[in-house]
Design an enzyme around this catalytic site. Sequence first.
Site, PDB file in Angstrom:
ATOM      1  CG  ASP A  26      -4.831  -7.797   3.080  1.00 43.53           C
ATOM      2  OD1 ASP A  26      -4.423  -7.364   4.173  1.00 43.53           O
ATOM      3  OD2 ASP A  26      -4.334  -8.765   2.490  1.00 43.53           O
ATOM      4  CB  SER A  79      -0.893 -10.406   5.169  1.00 39.26           C
ATOM      5  OG  SER A  79      -1.685  -9.263   5.076  1.00 39.26           O
ATOM      6  CG  ASP A 169       3.515  -4.259  12.093  1.00 37.26           C
ATOM      7  OD1 ASP A 169       2.543  -4.073  11.335  1.00 37.26           O
ATOM      8  OD2 ASP A 169       4.553  -4.839  11.739  1.00 37.26           O
ATOM      9  NE  ARG A 202       6.946  -1.727   8.383  1.00 40.04           N
ATOM     10  CZ  ARG A 202       6.153  -2.694   8.789  1.00 40.04           C
ATOM     11  NH1 ARG A 202       5.869  -2.824  10.063  1.00 40.04           N
ATOM     12  NH2 ARG A 202       5.632  -3.538   7.939  1.00 40.04           N
ATOM     13  NE  ARG A 285       4.445 -10.543   6.851  1.00 38.71           N
ATOM     14  CZ  ARG A 285       3.289  -9.921   6.771  1.00 38.71           C
ATOM     15  NH1 ARG A 285       2.503  -9.871   7.843  1.00 38.71           N
ATOM     16  NH2 ARG A 285       2.909  -9.347   5.667  1.00 38.71           N
ATOM     17  CG  ASP A 287       5.727 -10.109   3.715  1.00 39.21           C
ATOM     18  OD1 ASP A 287       6.369 -10.104   4.779  1.00 39.21           O
ATOM     19  OD2 ASP A 287       4.643  -9.495   3.574  1.00 39.21           O
ATOM     20  NE  ARG A 288       6.171  -5.085   4.688  1.00 43.64           N
ATOM     21  CZ  ARG A 288       5.810  -4.262   3.690  1.00 43.64           C
ATOM     22  NH1 ARG A 288       6.706  -3.837   2.830  1.00 43.64           N
ATOM     23  NH2 ARG A 288       4.552  -3.890   3.570  1.00 43.64           N
ATOM     24  CE  LYS A 360      -2.064  -6.024   1.730  1.00 36.36           C
ATOM     25  NZ  LYS A 360      -1.591  -6.287   3.095  1.00 36.36           N
ATOM     26  CG  ASP A 428      -3.326  -4.334   5.365  1.00 35.92           C
ATOM     27  OD1 ASP A 428      -3.469  -4.401   6.601  1.00 35.92           O
ATOM     28  OD2 ASP A 428      -2.218  -4.389   4.799  1.00 35.92           O
ATOM     29  CG  HIS A 432      -0.674  -0.850   7.387  1.00 36.15           C
ATOM     30  ND1 HIS A 432      -0.516  -1.248   8.695  1.00 36.15           N
ATOM     31  CD2 HIS A 432      -0.798  -1.993   6.657  1.00 36.15           C
ATOM     32  CE1 HIS A 432      -0.554  -2.581   8.749  1.00 36.15           C
ATOM     33  NE2 HIS A 432      -0.735  -3.057   7.542  1.00 36.15           N
ATOM     34  CG  ASP A 469      -5.764 -10.488   5.510  1.00 37.02           C
ATOM     35  OD1 ASP A 469      -6.551  -9.523   5.650  1.00 37.02           O
ATOM     36  OD2 ASP A 469      -4.594 -10.352   5.120  1.00 37.02           O
ATOM     37  CG  HIS A 470      -5.158  -8.827   9.057  1.00 37.65           C
ATOM     38  ND1 HIS A 470      -5.173  -7.468   8.868  1.00 37.65           N
ATOM     39  CD2 HIS A 470      -4.367  -9.323   8.078  1.00 37.65           C
ATOM     40  CE1 HIS A 470      -4.419  -7.160   7.828  1.00 37.65           C
ATOM     41  NE2 HIS A 470      -3.931  -8.265   7.319  1.00 37.65           N
ATOM     42  CG  HIS A 500      -2.795  -5.765  10.860  1.00 35.76           C
ATOM     43  ND1 HIS A 500      -2.133  -6.918  10.523  1.00 35.76           N
ATOM     44  CD2 HIS A 500      -2.646  -4.920   9.801  1.00 35.76           C
ATOM     45  CE1 HIS A 500      -1.607  -6.786   9.314  1.00 35.76           C
ATOM     46  NE2 HIS A 500      -1.897  -5.581   8.866  1.00 35.76           N
TER      47      HIS A 500
END
Length: 553
Positions: A26, A79, A169, A202, A285, A287-288, A360, A428, A432, A469-470, A500
């Site tokens: 990741d 992701s 981000d 966040r 998005r 997930d969060r 993840k 990842d 971050h 993935d990135h 990213h």
Amino acid sequence: MATDKALKPHDKISRNKEPVLVCILDGWGENIAKDKFNAIHSAETPVTDALKENKKRWRTVRAHGTAVGLPSDADMGNSEVGHNALGSGQVIDQGARLVDIALDDGSAFKLDGWKYISEAFSHNTLHFIGLLSDGGVHSRYDQLVGFVKGAARDGAKRIRVHILTDGRDVPDGTSVKFVEQLEKDLEALEGCDARIASGGGRMYVTMDRYEADWKIVERGWHAHVLGEAEHKFPSALEAIKKLRAGDGKKPVTDQWLPPFVVVGEDGKPVGTIEDGDAVALFNFRSDRMVQISKAFEYEDFNAFDRKRFPKTKFVGMMQYDGDLKLPARFLVPPPAISGVSGELLAKEGVTTFACSETQKFGHVTFFWNGNRSGYFKEELETYVEIPSDTVPFNEAPEMKAREITEAGKEALLSGKYDMVRVNYANPDMVGHTGDLEAAMSACALVDGCVKELLDTCDKMGGRWLLTADHGNADDMVQRQKKSNEPMMGEDGQPLPLTSHTLAPVPVAIGGSGLPEEVVFRDDLPNAGLANITGTYLNLLGFTTPSHMEPSLI
Ligand SMILES: O=C(O)[C@H](O)COP(=O)(O)O
Ligand SMILES: [Mn+2]
Ligand SMILES: [Mn+2]
């Protein structure tokens, strides 16, 4: 919706009884910047370096922008879109783009979700909750403003915005400019009393994922809904400026600001959430947003004590979980992802093992399966989650890489699985944090773990595919636009890059069970992550179905 599509046997690569390993690093990009700030380049990574030497079985693919269904090639990958593409083999218009379209053609304001919240406009408050930045990974500032303006135009009398500051981000410190801008934009609305009411960073407030730490959501509930937080300020701008300064000794970054509440002259919160109010989450998005959605939507809820559970008209920007139908109402319909590899493989009776650590876990299951939280055929699928630590990950850059490696090896050796897929979170999650040293040690450790997995797979006569993935750890410094030179802060120190990157990602195939003539074709120079799905389906002995992007083999 179940798919009517099916897999067919490959005529040249036969199905092997030994396992196929798909390993995702990741946030591991192949960046052209090869200076010390590229943590992958700077770290000792002999295993992944050696794979590059085999030009017939190593290449890169695009992992950002239009290659993964994002609005433009200036958008970095992430992701959600990355694992959606890896799991489905398709380039799908993603949330960011769907919301853009719905705002541009005005359809967002004609759909059921908007009609539902509009009922509260004349007599109650409309609340927006979400990530305040233009990162484009979870949300976008211009989309928030588009909806706020639409609400004022459609008669909303009172709007309150609850903000989660980013700095992940987007560069740290940009929260100040976004709050200044939002205060101005809210002020400019005519006939509508609009203000920022509460907020927090966040990573500390509201935006938990995969139930890593419900305390994060509880803090948000207290601030946004109940109007309770230790820190109270007359304005959001003052809040974030003071909170960023911390105790004077150690500044606090945007990601980690504590929760705060904006209060009026009477000391009372300016925007608690009450019965009859409308609440719209503005992140596209998923997930969060799943946990906070459950807190607003589920009558029966015991993840924490909500103290008060207002009856609101609640919508998500999208429906975040297609299986749970959560939330029930939403502003823009989510991407329709069907015919994903997991479903097709389950139809063929292929047994799968998927594993990552909490941070993840949903990436290799939920995102991989097209944003579905369940199984296709539970008896064929084993999903293992290794609990993540709950510390900032530069303090523990090893994360759970060793445990994931052990679980992966055990699954390979067990003879129970046709396909084993694992995701290593380290490059990842440590990337971050913006901490270069920690990211280097994360990359070195993961490189060693990869060796163990590939060796095990080889020993078994298996086949493997390694990818990412990135990008993320491949660049840890902010750079000048034209020269690409590292940028320094006022203190002469490099300005960390926490986000990213736009870098492509490596793909390598191999394994002692892979016929020697299997090599990458050379006529797909612009291939992206979605081309990887057909590739691992080939390794499993199936052809690439026509609804997927062509295989790299
Ligand atoms: O949610 C996060 O942690 C970041 O915004 C994106 O990271 P991910 O896409 O790798 O999860
Ligand atoms: Mn990722
Ligand atoms: Mn990330």
